[in-house]
Design a protein around this motif. Sequence first.
Motif, PDB file in Angstrom:
ATOM      1  N   ALA A   1      53.925  17.043  51.531  1.00 26.74           N
ATOM      2  CA  ALA A   1      54.340  18.301  50.897  1.00 26.74           C
ATOM      3  C   ALA A   1      55.857  18.428  50.811  1.00 26.74           C
ATOM      4  CB  ALA A   1      53.760  19.483  51.658  1.00 26.74           C
ATOM      5  N   HIS A   2      56.580  17.666  51.617  1.00 24.83           N
ATOM      6  CA  HIS A   2      58.045  17.770  51.659  1.00 24.83           C
ATOM      7  C   HIS A   2      58.673  16.636  50.869  1.00 24.83           C
ATOM      8  CE1 HIS A   2      57.513  20.884  54.626  1.00 24.83           C
ATOM      9  NE2 HIS A   2      56.692  20.080  55.271  1.00 24.83           N
ATOM     10  N   PHE A   3      59.068  16.921  49.647  1.00 29.57           N
ATOM     11  CA  PHE A   3      59.562  15.896  48.732  1.00 29.57           C
ATOM     12  C   PHE A   3      60.764  15.124  49.266  1.00 29.57           C
ATOM     13  CE2 PHE A   3      62.240  14.490  45.246  1.00 29.57           C
ATOM     14  CZ  PHE A   3      61.346  13.681  44.558  1.00 29.57           C
ATOM     15  N   GLY A   4      61.881  15.800  49.464  1.00 32.04           N
ATOM     16  CA  GLY A   4      63.120  15.129  49.856  1.00 32.04           C
ATOM     17  C   GLY A   4      63.094  14.518  51.241  1.00 32.04           C
ATOM     18  N   LYS A   5      62.261  15.097  52.126  1.00 36.78           N
ATOM     19  CA  LYS A   5      62.188  14.593  53.499  1.00 36.78           C
ATOM     20  C   LYS A   5      61.095  13.545  53.682  1.00 36.78           C
ATOM     21  CE  LYS A   5      64.062  18.790  55.459  1.00 36.78           C
ATOM     22  NZ  LYS A   5      63.754  20.053  56.090  1.00 36.78           N
ATOM     23  N   SER A   6      60.366  13.246  52.622  1.00 34.00           N
ATOM     24  CA  SER A   6      59.310  12.233  52.711  1.00 34.00           C
ATOM     25  C   SER A   6      59.952  10.873  52.961  1.00 34.00           C
ATOM     26  CB  SER A   6      58.518  12.189  51.399  1.00 34.00           C
ATOM     27  OG  SER A   6      57.492  11.228  51.486  1.00 34.00           O
ATOM     28  N   SER A   7      59.433  10.134  53.928  1.00 32.23           N
ATOM     29  CA  SER A   7      60.014   8.815  54.199  1.00 32.23           C
ATOM     30  C   SER A   7      59.498   7.770  53.213  1.00 32.23           C
ATOM     31  CB  SER A   7      59.737   8.378  55.640  1.00 32.23           C
ATOM     32  OG  SER A   7      58.353   8.332  55.874  1.00 32.23           O
ATOM     33  N   LEU A   8      58.363   8.063  52.564  1.00 29.77           N
ATOM     34  CA  LEU A   8      57.780   7.103  51.628  1.00 29.77           C
ATOM     35  C   LEU A   8      57.409   7.756  50.302  1.00 29.77           C
ATOM     36  CD1 LEU A   8      55.246   5.337  54.035  1.00 29.77           C
ATOM     37  CD2 LEU A   8      57.500   4.496  53.346  1.00 29.77           C
TER      38      LEU A   8
ATOM     39  N   ALA B   1      57.004  10.261  35.546  1.00 35.32           N
ATOM     40  CA  ALA B   1      56.462  11.544  36.006  1.00 35.32           C
ATOM     41  C   ALA B   1      56.399  11.532  37.532  1.00 35.32           C
ATOM     42  CB  ALA B   1      55.072  11.786  35.425  1.00 35.32           C
ATOM     43  N   VAL B   2      56.591  12.721  38.115  1.00 38.37           N
ATOM     44  CA  VAL B   2      56.547  12.875  39.571  1.00 38.37           C
ATOM     45  C   VAL B   2      55.530  13.970  39.898  1.00 38.37           C
ATOM     46  CG1 VAL B   2      57.884  13.375  41.648  1.00 38.37           C
ATOM     47  CG2 VAL B   2      58.980  12.229  39.736  1.00 38.37           C
ATOM     48  N   LEU B   3      54.677  13.689  40.889  1.00 37.53           N
ATOM     49  CA  LEU B   3      53.666  14.653  41.328  1.00 37.53           C
ATOM     50  C   LEU B   3      54.103  15.201  42.677  1.00 37.53           C
ATOM     51  CD1 LEU B   3      50.465  12.527  40.566  1.00 37.53           C
ATOM     52  CD2 LEU B   3      51.891  13.847  38.978  1.00 37.53           C
ATOM     53  N   VAL B   4      54.271  16.521  42.771  1.00 43.98           N
ATOM     54  CA  VAL B   4      54.787  17.135  43.993  1.00 43.98           C
ATOM     55  C   VAL B   4      54.038  18.419  44.336  1.00 43.98           C
ATOM     56  CG1 VAL B   4      57.123  16.242  43.608  1.00 43.98           C
ATOM     57  CG2 VAL B   4      56.554  18.527  42.806  1.00 43.98           C
ATOM     58  N   LYS B   5      54.131  18.787  45.608  1.00 41.49           N
ATOM     59  CA  LYS B   5      53.658  20.109  46.035  1.00 41.49           C
ATOM     60  C   LYS B   5      54.817  21.095  45.973  1.00 41.49           C
ATOM     61  CE  LYS B   5      49.691  18.685  48.652  1.00 41.49           C
ATOM     62  NZ  LYS B   5      48.574  19.561  48.321  1.00 41.49           N
ATOM     63  N   GLU B   6      56.028  20.584  46.245  1.00 45.16           N
ATOM     64  CA  GLU B   6      57.228  21.419  46.106  1.00 45.16           C
ATOM     65  C   GLU B   6      58.442  20.531  45.891  1.00 45.16           C
ATOM     66  OE1 GLU B   6      58.357  22.126  50.769  1.00 45.16           O
ATOM     67  OE2 GLU B   6      57.107  23.624  49.793  1.00 45.16           O
ATOM     68  N   MET B   7      59.427  21.081  45.207  1.00 44.21           N
ATOM     69  CA  MET B   7      60.679  20.363  44.971  1.00 44.21           C
ATOM     70  C   MET B   7      61.818  21.381  44.930  1.00 44.21           C
ATOM     71  SD  MET B   7      61.819  17.817  41.847  1.00 44.21           S
ATOM     72  CE  MET B   7      60.753  16.445  42.267  1.00 44.21           C
ATOM     73  N   GLY B   8      62.865  21.089  45.673  1.00 44.46           N
ATOM     74  CA  GLY B   8      64.017  21.979  45.721  1.00 44.46           C
ATOM     75  C   GLY B   8      64.916  21.828  44.509  1.00 44.46           C
ATOM     76  N   PRO B   9      65.892  22.738  44.370  1.00 41.96           N
ATOM     77  CA  PRO B   9      66.754  22.768  43.197  1.00 41.96           C
ATOM     78  C   PRO B   9      67.598  21.503  42.990  1.00 41.96           C
ATOM     79  CG  PRO B   9      67.168  24.678  44.617  1.00 41.96           C
ATOM     80  CD  PRO B   9      66.140  23.843  45.286  1.00 41.96           C
ATOM     81  N   GLY B  10      68.114  20.921  44.070  1.00 41.86           N
ATOM     82  CA  GLY B  10      68.967  19.741  43.921  1.00 41.86           C
ATOM     83  C   GLY B  10      68.213  18.562  43.348  1.00 41.86           C
ATOM     84  N   ALA B  11      67.085  18.233  43.949  1.00 43.22           N
ATOM     85  CA  ALA B  11      66.267  17.111  43.470  1.00 43.22           C
ATOM     86  C   ALA B  11      65.733  17.400  42.072  1.00 43.22           C
ATOM     87  CB  ALA B  11      65.112  16.846  44.434  1.00 43.22           C
ATOM     88  N   PHE B  12      65.305  18.628  41.846  1.00 43.41           N
ATOM     89  CA  PHE B  12      64.766  19.006  40.537  1.00 43.41           C
ATOM     90  C   PHE B  12      65.806  18.787  39.448  1.00 43.41           C
ATOM     91  CE2 PHE B  12      63.525  21.858  37.135  1.00 43.41           C
ATOM     92  CZ  PHE B  12      62.163  21.620  37.031  1.00 43.41           C
ATOM     93  N   ASP B  13      67.035  19.206  39.727  1.00 41.94           N
ATOM     94  CA  ASP B  13      68.105  19.067  38.742  1.00 41.94           C
ATOM     95  C   ASP B  13      68.370  17.596  38.418  1.00 41.94           C
ATOM     96  OD1 ASP B  13      70.236  20.211  37.069  1.00 41.94           O
ATOM     97  OD2 ASP B  13      71.557  19.161  38.472  1.00 41.94           O
ATOM     98  N   LYS B  14      68.428  16.765  39.441  1.00 45.35           N
ATOM     99  CA  LYS B  14      68.710  15.332  39.234  1.00 45.35           C
ATOM    100  C   LYS B  14      67.562  14.626  38.515  1.00 45.35           C
ATOM    101  CE  LYS B  14      72.375  15.703  41.958  1.00 45.35           C
ATOM    102  NZ  LYS B  14      72.338  17.134  42.115  1.00 45.35           N
ATOM    103  N   ILE B  15      66.334  14.937  38.921  1.00 48.40           N
ATOM    104  CA  ILE B  15      65.163  14.212  38.420  1.00 48.40           C
ATOM    105  C   ILE B  15      64.708  14.723  37.053  1.00 48.40           C
ATOM    106  CG2 ILE B  15      62.714  13.767  38.889  1.00 48.40           C
ATOM    107  CD1 ILE B  15      63.637  13.609  41.911  1.00 48.40           C
TER     108      ILE B  15
END
Length: 123
Positions: A20-27, A67-81
């Motif tokens: 569920a944690h996009f940026g903190k996911s290790s994989l 395409a990216v499948l997520v449960k949540e994504m913060g503003p920084g990653a969203f902007d870049k991706i």
Amino acid sequence: MKVAAPVLETEVKGKRLINAHFGKSSLFAVVDTDSNAVEIVENPGLHVQRGRGIYIAQMFKEKGVEAVLVKEMGPGAFDKIRNGLGIKVYLVPEEVKFLDEALELFKKGELPELTEPNEEEHR
């Protein structure tokens, strides 16, 4: 088409769990939807405190992710991706726990596209 999703190291009966944690996911799983080949890659941004989205976006670009499948994504990653690279971001419903389930919904066109970040930045 190549699709990516944050995943946990843990598997249940051989099925990969979505993190569920996009940026903190290790994989991340990078899946070729044509061949169903799955590549598990490490998060290249784990070594930084902030701004992981830059590293993740670069890795997605190198892997040809569309395409990216997520449960949540913060503003920084969203902007870049999404805004920076034009990679579409799709929302995986809360009740969907496994990568294969999320991919099936994606292939059927049943995942809504995220048009803005859905996670607050942690300060």
